[in-house]
Design an enzyme around this catalytic site. Structure first.
Site, PDB file in Angstrom:
ATOM      1  N   GLU A 140      16.099  49.783  21.210  1.00  0.00           N
ATOM      2  CA  GLU A 140      14.855  50.614  20.241  1.00  0.00           C
ATOM      3  C   GLU A 140      13.117  50.852  20.918  1.00  0.00           C
ATOM      4  OE1 GLU A 140      13.302  49.585  16.026  1.00  0.00           O
ATOM      5  OE2 GLU A 140      12.657  48.138  17.456  1.00  0.00           O
ATOM      6  N   ILE A 154      -0.398  40.126  16.168  1.00  0.00           N
ATOM      7  CA  ILE A 154      -1.307  39.177  15.642  1.00  0.00           C
ATOM      8  C   ILE A 154      -0.417  38.451  14.326  1.00  0.00           C
ATOM      9  CG2 ILE A 154      -3.179  38.355  14.270  1.00  0.00           C
ATOM     10  CD1 ILE A 154      -4.388  39.599  17.052  1.00  0.00           C
TER      11      ILE A 154
HETATM   12  P1  0O2 Z   1      11.125  41.337  16.343  1.00  0.00           P
HETATM   13  O1  0O2 Z   1      11.166  39.909  16.196  1.00  0.00           O
HETATM   14  O2  0O2 Z   1       9.879  42.035  16.659  1.00  0.00           O
HETATM   15  O3  0O2 Z   1      12.374  41.589  17.580  1.00  0.00           O
HETATM   16  P2  0O2 Z   1      15.050  48.803   8.321  1.00  0.00           P
HETATM   17  O4  0O2 Z   1      16.280  49.250   8.297  1.00  0.00           O
HETATM   18  O5  0O2 Z   1      13.968  49.189   7.671  1.00  0.00           O
HETATM   19  O6  0O2 Z   1      15.186  47.593   6.896  1.00  0.00           O
HETATM   20  P3  0O2 Z   1      14.682  47.227  10.457  1.00  0.00           P
HETATM   21  O7  0O2 Z   1      15.856  47.841  11.325  1.00  0.00           O
HETATM   22  O8  0O2 Z   1      13.822  45.706  10.896  1.00  0.00           O
HETATM   23  O9  0O2 Z   1      14.366  47.097   9.209  1.00  0.00           O
HETATM   24  O10 0O2 Z   1      13.615  48.532  10.853  1.00  0.00           O
HETATM   25  P4  0O2 Z   1      11.680  48.507  11.311  1.00  0.00           P
HETATM   26  O11 0O2 Z   1      11.566  48.240  10.186  1.00  0.00           O
HETATM   27  O12 0O2 Z   1      11.753  49.917  12.518  1.00  0.00           O
HETATM   28  O13 0O2 Z   1      11.483  47.386  12.528  1.00  0.00           O
HETATM   29  C1  0O2 Z   1      12.182  47.298  13.769  1.00  0.00           C
HETATM   30  C2  0O2 Z   1      11.297  46.452  15.147  1.00  0.00           C
HETATM   31  O14 0O2 Z   1      10.119  46.945  13.661  1.00  0.00           O
HETATM   32  C3  0O2 Z   1      10.924  45.315  14.112  1.00  0.00           C
HETATM   33  O15 0O2 Z   1      12.148  44.542  14.552  1.00  0.00           O
HETATM   34  C4  0O2 Z   1       9.155  44.496  14.792  1.00  0.00           C
HETATM   35  O16 0O2 Z   1       9.266  44.579  15.584  1.00  0.00           O
HETATM   36  C5  0O2 Z   1       8.690  45.836  14.064  1.00  0.00           C
HETATM   37  N1  0O2 Z   1       7.679  45.740  12.803  1.00  0.00           N
HETATM   38  C6  0O2 Z   1       8.862  46.798  11.884  1.00  0.00           C
HETATM   39  N2  0O2 Z   1       7.862  45.801  10.623  1.00  0.00           N
HETATM   40  C7  0O2 Z   1       6.474  45.525  10.983  1.00  0.00           C
HETATM   41  C8  0O2 Z   1       5.630  44.793  10.181  1.00  0.00           C
HETATM   42  O17 0O2 Z   1       5.280  45.182   9.110  1.00  0.00           O
HETATM   43  N3  0O2 Z   1       4.682  43.846  11.600  1.00  0.00           N
HETATM   44  C9  0O2 Z   1       5.278  43.900  12.639  1.00  0.00           C
HETATM   45  N4  0O2 Z   1       4.398  43.388  13.207  1.00  0.00           N
HETATM   46  N5  0O2 Z   1       6.115  44.085  13.603  1.00  0.00           N
HETATM   47  C10 0O2 Z   1       7.174  45.122  12.517  1.00  0.00           C
HETATM   48  P5  0O2 Z   1      11.924  42.666  13.578  1.00  0.00           P
HETATM   49  O18 0O2 Z   1      13.845  42.298  14.082  1.00  0.00           O
HETATM   50  O19 0O2 Z   1      12.006  42.574  12.491  1.00  0.00           O
HETATM   51  O20 0O2 Z   1      10.758  41.199  14.499  1.00  0.00           O
END
Ligand code: 0O2
Length: 270
Positions: A140, A154
């Site tokens: 990703e 944050i």
């Molecule tokens: P981490 O801890 O960063 O790895 P979906 O397919 O939409 O149900 P998915 O697969 O999580 O969900 O895809 P999405 O929404 O594209 O999000 C992928 C990553 O984008 C997240 O990984 C976050 O890193 C970032 N992200 C998405 N939405 C948000 C948000 O609202 N706030 C923040 N700060 N980051 C976000 P992870 O696994 O959630 O977390």
């Protein structure tokens, strides 16, 4: 999955993150060496921690033996840009690459998430060579501005703190802050050309000075000390004038002198 197998499973993801980070950092370096503004400001990468993989697998009902097929962000690379316009440039650069293939795209810059989150996400398929052969890995790539990154970091820590129970007043404050970042990004975009010009000419001057110093250093092997001292004094004199044109002229003249000495040295060798 057996705990000791995690290391084996995650190893190609680590390789993919390392290779891609090096590749994008190298692009940045190329822009800088050409004295050009780089649409990439910073590159970071990480492999998702095991606990975070387990959490996401549980949340999305992914069986542990299907993680490699169904979880696309085990390997993550983040590209930080200065301006919103740079995001599209970076995405275009990625589209044109032959070493990765885009399999999914999410534009959270135009379609802001309810949380206020903005970023451009690409899932790319990327091949790594391992002991057991070629492996196709999903990575990703998140592309965002410095401002978007500031906000996301944050908000992410607050999400972690409150888990699912973010208090309403904090959620509202974060949304307000996200809107302020939109305004900041667009205000900075309005002076993008000026900032790019300033950075281009700064980079150009930095590269030119590095070339001059390099030439002077090389002359120590061939020219006589008195001449080098003269050249050095002249360099400091022109440098202090803060006049780019004079510095350019000096650099060109120095190139000719250095070329002359190189030719002389070759004559001696023959
Ligand atoms: P981490 O801890 O960063 O790895 P979906 O397919 O939409 O149900 P998915 O697969 O999580 O969900 O895809 P999405 O929404 O594209 O999000 C992928 C990553 O984008 C997240 O990984 C976050 O890193 C970032 N992200 C998405 N939405 C948000 C948000 O609202 N706030 C923040 N700060 N980051 C976000 P992870 O696994 O959630 O977390």
């Amino acid at each position: 999955m057996e705990i000791q197998l995690w290391r084996e499973v995650l190893s190609p993801y680590e390789l993919a993150v390392q290779e891609l980070t090096v590749k994008f950092e190298h692009l940045m370096k190329e822009y800088k060496e050409q004295g050009m503004y780089s649409p990439i400001e910073q590159v970071t990468g990480r492999v998702k921690s095991i606990s975070s993989i387990l959490q996401k697998a549980q949340k999305k009902n992914i069986p542990l033996d299907r993680i490699q097929e169904e979880m696309y962000d085990i390997a993550g690379v983040r590209i930080i840009c200065q301006f919103v316009e740079d995001i599209e440039m970076v995405v275009e650069m990625i589209r044109k690459r032959s070493d990765m293939k885009i399999v999914d795209e999410r534009d959270y810059v135009s379609h802001v998430k309810d949380s206020g989150y903005r970023s451009y996400h690409l899932i790319v398929a990327y091949e790594v060579e391992t002991m057991s052969g070629t492996q196709n890995i999903c990575v990703e790539i998140q592309v965002r501005t410095l401002g978007m990154n500031f906000w996301a970091i944050i908000e992410h820590s607050l999400q972690y703190k409150y888990q699912k129970n973010m208090p309403e007043h904090i959620r509202k404050k974060l949304l307000k802050a996200a809107q302020a970042i939109v305004v900041l990004d667009s205000q900075l975009s309005a002076v993008r050309e000026e900032i790019m010009d300033a950075q281009n000419s700064f980079q150009y001057q930095t590269n030119m000075i590095a070339d001059i110093l390099n030439n002077i250093q090389n002359l120590y092997h061939t020219a006589n000390k008195r001449e080098i001292a003269k050249i050095q004094d002249e360099f400091y004199r022109i440098y202090e004038m803060n006049d780019l044109e004079k510095l350019q002229r000096f650099s060109r003249e120095l190139d000719i002198i250095a070329e002359g000495y190189r030719a002389q040295a070759l004559d001696h060798e023959e």
